[in-house]
Design an enzyme around this catalytic site. Structure first.
Site, short mmCIF file in Angstrom:
data_model
loop_
_atom_site.label_atom_id
_atom_site.label_comp_id
_atom_site.label_asym_id
_atom_site.label_seq_id
_atom_site.Cartn_x
_atom_site.Cartn_y
_atom_site.Cartn_z
N ASP A 208 3.03 68.00 -46.31
CA ASP A 208 3.00 67.28 -45.04
C ASP A 208 1.66 66.55 -44.91
O ASP A 208 0.60 67.13 -45.19
CB ASP A 208 3.18 68.25 -43.86
CG ASP A 208 3.45 67.53 -42.56
OD1 ASP A 208 4.61 67.24 -42.28
OD2 ASP A 208 2.46 67.24 -41.82
N HIS A 221 2.31 51.09 -37.35
CA HIS A 221 3.32 51.63 -38.26
C HIS A 221 3.33 50.92 -39.61
O HIS A 221 3.76 51.51 -40.61
CB HIS A 221 4.70 51.55 -37.61
CG HIS A 221 4.89 52.53 -36.50
ND1 HIS A 221 5.25 53.84 -36.72
CD2 HIS A 221 4.74 52.41 -35.15
CE1 HIS A 221 5.33 54.48 -35.57
NE2 HIS A 221 5.02 53.64 -34.59
N ASP A 225 3.40 53.07 -42.87
CA ASP A 225 4.37 52.95 -43.96
C ASP A 225 3.66 52.79 -45.31
O ASP A 225 4.12 53.33 -46.33
CB ASP A 225 5.28 51.75 -43.72
CG ASP A 225 6.30 52.01 -42.62
OD1 ASP A 225 6.42 53.17 -42.18
OD2 ASP A 225 6.99 51.05 -42.21
N GLU A 251 6.63 62.28 -42.18
CA GLU A 251 5.52 62.46 -43.12
C GLU A 251 5.70 63.67 -44.02
O GLU A 251 4.74 64.15 -44.63
CB GLU A 251 4.20 62.58 -42.35
CG GLU A 251 4.07 63.81 -41.48
CD GLU A 251 4.60 63.61 -40.06
OE1 GLU A 251 4.07 64.28 -39.16
OE2 GLU A 251 5.52 62.80 -39.87
#
Length: 347
Positions: A208, A221, A225, A251
């Site tokens: 994670d 974002h 990404d 994630e």
């Protein structure tokens, strides 16, 4: 043509790459005059291109190996296959040569995103006629097109890694034979030979990205990404071709590390953590990951995944940028063991 059409119907009924590969070899094996068919894996080790048989016919049965490519004793340097080597170098679609004591061999490389990882090999004693080549090309095109469809449905659109659906389908059967044929598994470490008596097994890790919400909130974002794509690339470089990497969404990623020891698993997972920590992410700067992992020998898939999640949560709660092994946490008393029964956890 009827047997070929029946085989094509059967081939396109599969929902698994390995079964599809076995099916296309079975179809090609039944063509008149064909004496041998194989699926070859192309890979590079120590900077040298190699080839090794991954699926072939042995004593009338299709056999597949899940062994590590770089350690497979059947591997050969690609230089021993000059026609195939030239075909790949020139980005060709096929290569034909007279080899093996007068036999004639046709190689059909499978191109995926400008790379060749697989090649079909068909050998017969007589030269290939134009009609035979047309039939083989037609079967091969059906195989390639259907493989592309399977690949599209199995992968995450952003990162190109396997998706959660693929994990659910593969993990429940990763420890049992997947084919109605003999499966050979050679348990070898990622970067070292296992010590004598050191057990070898499969390991499941949940990875994670730490504080990923802050990346999206502070940089947007688009940069979020980009971080996901770059971490997916780091994951690919950290593991072998027969390990499996999945994006679970958001994630979170899952890694199935196959056929290695606990000591090596610790090294590999910590090396991944360090690689992410030291990578200069554009604009964002420093990014870290936390990881929890567990062996897959005992428990149902739900239980195993839950244990890896517990270890991950412990790593998050105790400073992040850490690798935690579930069994160590239970042995030290930092975690209480849980017994899972499908979706119900019993304490």
């Amino acid at each position: 043509m009827k047997p070929i059409l029946r085989n094509l119907v059967e081939m396109t009924g599969h929902r698994d790459h390995l079964r599809l590969e076995v099916s296309v070899l079975s179809t090609l094996q039944q063509l008149s005059g064909v004496v041998e068919v194989r699926a070859l894996e192309l890979f590079t080790t120590a900077g040298t291109p190699h080839v090794r048989p991954r699926t072939w016919v042995e004593q009338g049965r299709l056999v597949s190996t899940d062994s590590e490519a770089a350690a497979d004793p059947r591997r050969e340097a690609l230089v021993h296959y000059p026609a195939l080597r030239a075909c790949v170098a020139n980005r060709g679609t096929s290569a034909l040569a007279a080899v093996r004591k007068g036999g004639h061999t046709l190689w059909l490389p499978v191109w995926t995103q400008d790379q060749v990882n697989t090649c079909l090999e068909i050998t017969q004693l007589q030269p290939f006629s134009a009609h035979k080549l047309n039939v083989i090309e037609g079967v091969f095109q059906v195989y390639q097109n259907y493989q592309s469809l399977l690949d599209y449905s199995e992968r995450d659109a952003l990162t190109g890694l396997f998706n959660r659906k693929t994990f659910d389908e593969q993990f429940s059967r990763h420890a049992v034979p997947r084919l109605n044929c003999r499966t050979i598994v050679q348990p070898l470490a990622v970067d070292e030979e296992p010590a004598a008596g050191e057990p070898v097994q499969q390991w499941l890790a949940v990875v994670d990205i730490d504080n990923f919400k802050q990346v999206n909130d502070h940089f947007g974002h688009l940069y979020g990404d980009e971080v996901l794509i770059l971490i997916a690339n780091i994951l690919r470089s950290a593991f072998r071709s027969h390990d499996r990497i999945f994006r679970f969404g958001g994630e979170e990623f899952v890694v199935l590390l196959r056929s290695t020891t606990l000591n090596t698993a610790h090294k590999v997972f910590n090396r991944l953590r360090t690689s992410v920590q030291e990578y200069p992410f554009p604009q964002v700067g420093r990014v870290t990951v936390s990881l929890g992992f567990v062996g897959t020998v005992k428990g149902s898939p739900v239980e195993i995944l839950g244990q890896a999640d517990q270890a991950l949560y412990h790593a998050k709660k105790h400073g992040r940028n850490r690798v935690c092994f579930y069994d160590d946490l239970v042995a030290s008393g930092e975690l209480a063991a849980k017994v899972a029964n499908d979706d119900v956890e019993l304490f």
